[in-house]
Design a protein around this motif. Structure first.
Motif, short mmCIF file in Angstrom:
data_model
loop_
_atom_site.label_atom_id
_atom_site.label_comp_id
_atom_site.label_asym_id
_atom_site.label_seq_id
_atom_site.Cartn_x
_atom_site.Cartn_y
_atom_site.Cartn_z
N GLY A 111 0.80 -1.21 0.00
CA GLY A 111 0.00 0.00 0.00
C GLY A 111 0.83 1.26 0.00
O GLY A 111 0.29 2.36 0.16
N GLN A 112 2.15 1.12 -0.21
CA GLN A 112 3.05 2.27 -0.17
C GLN A 112 3.43 2.77 -1.57
O GLN A 112 4.33 3.59 -1.70
N SER A 113 2.75 2.29 -2.60
CA SER A 113 3.02 2.70 -3.99
C SER A 113 4.49 2.49 -4.35
O SER A 113 5.16 3.38 -4.88
N ILE A 114 4.98 1.31 -4.07
CA ILE A 114 6.36 0.94 -4.41
C ILE A 114 6.41 0.51 -5.87
O ILE A 114 5.67 -0.36 -6.29
N ALA A 115 7.27 1.16 -6.64
CA ALA A 115 7.35 0.88 -8.07
C ALA A 115 7.64 -0.59 -8.32
O ALA A 115 8.62 -1.14 -7.81
N GLY A 116 6.76 -1.25 -9.10
CA GLY A 116 6.97 -2.64 -9.49
C GLY A 116 6.85 -3.64 -8.37
O GLY A 116 7.32 -4.78 -8.51
N GLU A 117 6.20 -3.29 -7.27
CA GLU A 117 6.10 -4.23 -6.14
C GLU A 117 5.36 -5.50 -6.56
O GLU A 117 5.70 -6.60 -6.11
N ASP A 118 4.38 -5.37 -7.44
CA ASP A 118 3.61 -6.53 -7.88
C ASP A 118 4.40 -7.45 -8.81
O ASP A 118 3.94 -8.54 -9.14
N CYS A 119 5.60 -7.04 -9.21
CA CYS A 119 6.44 -7.86 -10.09
C CYS A 119 7.42 -8.72 -9.30
O CYS A 119 8.13 -9.54 -9.90
N LEU A 120 7.48 -8.56 -7.99
CA LEU A 120 8.41 -9.32 -7.17
C LEU A 120 8.04 -10.80 -7.16
O LEU A 120 6.90 -11.18 -7.43
N ARG A 121 9.02 -11.62 -6.80
CA ARG A 121 8.83 -13.08 -6.82
C ARG A 121 7.62 -13.52 -6.03
O ARG A 121 6.86 -14.39 -6.46
N ALA A 122 7.40 -12.93 -4.88
CA ALA A 122 6.28 -13.33 -4.03
C ALA A 122 4.93 -13.07 -4.68
O ALA A 122 3.95 -13.74 -4.35
N HIS A 123 4.88 -12.12 -5.61
CA HIS A 123 3.60 -11.73 -6.19
C HIS A 123 3.29 -12.45 -7.50
O HIS A 123 2.23 -12.20 -8.09
N TRP A 124 4.18 -13.30 -8.00
CA TRP A 124 3.78 -14.15 -9.12
C TRP A 124 3.81 -15.62 -8.75
O TRP A 124 3.60 -16.50 -9.60
N SER A 125 4.01 -15.91 -7.44
CA SER A 125 3.82 -17.28 -6.96
C SER A 125 2.34 -17.63 -7.03
O SER A 125 1.48 -16.75 -7.17
N GLY A 126 2.05 -18.91 -6.91
CA GLY A 126 0.66 -19.33 -6.92
C GLY A 126 -0.06 -18.93 -5.65
O GLY A 126 0.56 -18.57 -4.64
N VAL A 127 -1.38 -19.00 -5.68
CA VAL A 127 -2.19 -18.72 -4.50
C VAL A 127 -3.18 -19.86 -4.31
O VAL A 127 -3.59 -20.52 -5.26
N VAL A 128 -3.54 -20.09 -3.05
CA VAL A 128 -4.58 -21.06 -2.73
C VAL A 128 -5.92 -20.36 -2.76
O VAL A 128 -6.11 -19.34 -2.08
N CYS A 129 -6.82 -20.87 -3.56
CA CYS A 129 -8.14 -20.24 -3.67
C CYS A 129 -8.84 -20.28 -2.31
O CYS A 129 -9.00 -21.36 -1.73
#
Length: 809
Positions: free
Chosen positions: A417-435
């Protein structure tokens, strides 16, 4: 067998054992204070010394041996801590030993990882009926069980392999349809091929599937399995079986570490697991956390192998895999303790695993895996007759963290929530998720986020993207200026390098010996990067628009490690990629096509000595008509491959945008080794730097001649050459060329032979990178179903890099 047997005596549950130095004080206190009472109640003739035979027998517990001599009786009944790892039951039976009167918790000693002896169970929850006095015999099975009761219970506990399997009494909290989904989603299991996932020296999870052993076991609370490794395909049946003795490798050591530090592991079952007590509802189902308790050695078909035993950590949690409507036969801890005995050959204790007889389980002992015969000799048991001793199977080993709840679903990572550039591109954010709705593991297959793949499930997650400014891409240690940019490329000594400077590019040209063609790296400077509508603008535009990037399927259950989308003529290399028309595409797509057409024409003009205008006239007939856009998040890459498909033009060009990438080019394994993966001799002309290059070069002309005159002799020669020359598969060539691709750089590979003999890979460092590659694809080589349903318009761009001001001007 009765108690008066002279040489082959079975152990009592109270067989004397040597006291270890690391016994906790509370154990000693409990044991000593009540030793006299227990001595009277539990006296056994087996604790007496009898006359000995001259031959040492591992089943004689009364022989005088240094490591097995009876200790003081007070010490004998002090219940010393065993080698299983966790503290013994006496540490947990009474709350006064768990917490001091002042409320301070008692710390536990680090347990041993030598797991040949089981820990004592907790208070019995259920006891089988004792037989009438008239039929009791003086055996040493148990004070609470008659032999017939144990055998009856053992039959009830036998694993069932009936098909179809019964329905389970619940649903798993976490499951997956493919192994890739499982490995990309769960923090505790990331093994794409093996059954165990271990990292940092600790076992994290095990998967049980069809490669099981006939003595494997699984019920609601206990699992027994073999250790992985040592399997080979049976030549007659084709089934996998033990082909060699196992050795204690890293997996076993990691499991010992988990036991020593009381780390539970997660057990996963596949739907083809023959010992699953019920039918798993999904291809891969997470069971629960289990305590690894026992590690021991056995034999199967003459080969030594290791076995593991696990107990469910949280006994309060329902076991969803238990058959519906079927109660558990006996819960762990409801039976008497398992029998342990000290071998009179190796002086090491082993636990009785099977009901038939005690056996030494020390693999280096001459009495290992042997049972007594009527004649007094020892021989290996009949494997098909072995039945687990219920006391061993259903023992309970308490841990301080019993019934703790650990997460089975990976943490749902949220943006800061801090508007970090490209935060959604980090490894943790393209790992899978449990529905959160159905429990399925879902890989991030779309560039824009996740969507649950379960039919009818509505779960979606689309994290917002915070723009990464192009200005942030500059490396402080490798600054880019309006001057020609320094190179960071490397190559093998045999590779020929020529360097030139033109139109704000440093141009490195690599020529590999024996291969027709070249590789050119055009390294951009600040003028190119910051030009109007150039790389800086293109990079930011690609972040603002959705161009359809997605991971593409590669086979049944695997997807590419990068995101891709194709424009123009369809491209079907390895993973079929969705294709779109140039009409209406994002500007960076058409701009890339125009820029790379110019770069290719310029380089070919330098090769041929023709003017770029004359080259352009001929080039127009087969100009680039396809753009493949690849997107990479943090730590994503594309593995070694070639672009030598039928119908592809000889020239391939790529524009790199964003974080720095590293491109590596190496000789293909079959050309480097001289043989294929199946050890078949490679008949292609030998390449400089390959195995046995000189000798194969001498043989090659005669081999071609033999092919023309005697096909039978030729085929035999192909079989003989690998052994004659000492050629083996499995080797990997060194990277011939390594190029550091910075923002705005262009790479052009020219020549069909380059794709035939060499392959390339690309990875990158940073959060976000795009690679846009252009080719010419002959539409006539496409299948009927692969041809585009739209027209592929010619390139109407007019990019000309010569218009830019030169350095120093």
């Amino acid at each position: 067998m009765t108690s008066n047997s002279s040489s082959l005596q079975f152990p009592s549950p109270y067989t004397p054992t040597k006291r270890r130095k690391n016994v906790v004080d509370s154990d000693i206190a409990v044991g000593v204070n009540s030793a006299s009472k227990r001595r009277r109640e539990n006296s056994s003739p087996l604790t007496q010394h009898h006359s000995q035979d001259t031959q040492i027998n591992p089943y004689d517990t009364t022989q005088d041996l240094p490591a097995c001599q009876s200790q003081l009786e007070d010490e004998q009944f002090a219940q010393p801590r065993t080698q299983l790892g966790p503290p013994t039951s006496s540490q947990y039976l009474d709350s006064q030993f768990l917490q001091s009167p002042e409320g301070q918790r008692v710390s536990y000693s680090t347990p041993s990882t030598d797991l040949d002896v089981p820990a004592l169970p907790v208070k019995p929850l259920w006891t089988a009926p004792s037989p009438p006095a008239s039929i009791r015999s003086d055996t040493h099975t148990s004070s609470s069980f008659h032999t017939a009761d144990l055998h009856k219970l053992a039959e009830q506990l036998k694993p069932s392999r009936i098909t179809p399997k019964p329905e389970s009494n619940g649903q798993p909290e976490v499951w997956a349809d493919t192994r890739m989904e499982l490995c990309e989603t769960l923090h505790y299991y990331r093994s794409y091929h093996g059954g165990c996932y271990a990292t940092g020296g600790f076992a994290r999870a095990f998967m049980f599937a069809d490669s099981s052993h006939p003595r494997d076991y699984m019920d609601a609370s206990v699992i027994i399995s073999r250790a992985g490794g040592g399997l080979a395909k049976d030549k007659e049946t084709g089934a996998m079986s033990m082909g060699r003795d196992q050795t204690e490798g890293p997996v076993v050591q990691s499991l010992r570490n988990s036991i020593a530090q009381l780390n539970p592991v997660v057990i996963i079952t596949a739907d083809n697991n023959p010992y699953a007590p019920s039918k798993p509802p999904h291809p891969y189902c997470v069971m629960d956390y289990f305590k690894p308790i026992n590690i021991w050695w056995e034999k199967t078909k003459g080969k030594k192998f290791m076995r593991f035993r696990f107990e469910k950590l949280n006994s309060k949690q329902k076991s969803w895999w238990q058959p519906k409507g079927v109660p558990e036969v006996a819960v762990p801890g409801s039976l008497d303790p398992p029998i342990t005995q000290c071998c009179s050959i190796c002086s090491v204790q082993s636990c009785q695993v099977y009901l038939q007889c005690w056996m030494c389980l020390q693999p280096n002992c001459s009495g290992f895996w042997k049972v007594p015969t009527e004649g007094g000799t020892l021989q290996e048991p009949e494997e098909n007759s072995l039945v687990y001793d219920p006391r061993f199977l259903k023992q309970h080993t308490p841990w301080p963290n019993d019934n703790h709840v650990y997460p089975l679903a990976s943490v749902d990572v949220q943006l800061s929530g801090q508007s970090i550039a490209g935060e959604d591109c980090l490894r943790a954010h393209w790992s899978g998720v449990v529905c959160p709705l159905c429990g399925r593991c879902n890989s991030r297959l779309s560039w824009t986020g996740w969507k649950c793949a379960s039919p009818g499930c509505s779960f979606e997650k689309r994290p917002p993207h915070t723009l990464i400014p192009a200005a942030s891409l500059h490396d402080a240690f490798n600054p880019v200026s309006a001057a020609y940019t320094p190179s960071r490329d490397t190559h093998l000594p045999a590779v020929k390098l020529s360097v030139s400077f033109a139109h704000n590019y440093r141009i490195n040209r690599f020529e590999i010996p024996g291969v027709e063609g070249f590789i050119t790296h055009m390294i951009a400077n600040k003028t190119v990067i910051e030009e109007a509508g150039g790389p800086n603008v293109m990079y930011e535009e690609l972040q603002r628009v959705d161009i359809g990037l997605a991971r593409r399927p590669m086979g049944h259950d695997h997807f590419t490690r990068h995101y891709a989308v194709n424009y123009g003529m369809p491209y079907k290399f390895i993973a079929a990629t969705a294709s779109n028309s140039f009409t209406g595409s994002a500007r960076p797509i058409t701009e890339t096509r125009s820029r790379l057409n110019w770069a290719a024409k310029y380089l070919l003009s330098q090769e041929t000595g023709m003017s770029i205008e004359d080259v352009g006239k001929k080039w127009k007939e087969k100009e680039f008509n396809e753009v493949l856009a690849l997107g990479y998040f943090e730590q994503q890459k594309i593995s070694y491959h070639d672009d030598g498909e039928t119908g592809i033009g000889p020239t391939i060009a790529t524009l790199s945008l964003g974080d720095t990438g590293t491109m590596r080019i190496r000789m293909k394994a079959k050309h480097f080794n001289g043989v294929s993966k199946a050890s078949v001799y490679n008949t292609s002309p030998p390449l400089s730097g390959s195995a046995q290059f000189e000798r194969r070069s001498e043989i090659h002309p005669t081999l071609l001649a033999l092919h023309q005159t005697d096909k039978k002799a030729y085929n035999q020669r192909l079989k003989d050459l690998p052994k004659e020359l000492g050629l083996k598969n499995g080797g990997t060539a060194r990277d011939a060329v390594t190029m550091v691709l910075q923002h705005g750089d262009v790479v052009i590979m020219h020549g069909a032979e380059l794709q035939k003999y060499y392959e390339h890979s690309v990875d990158h460092a940073g959060k976000l990178r795009f690679a846009l590659t252009c080719r010419y694809i002959d539409s006539e080589t496409l299948g009927h179903g692969d041809k585009p349903t739209y027209g592929v318009a010619p390139d109407d761009g007019d990019y000309d890099g010569a218009r830019l001001p030169l350095p120093g001007s």
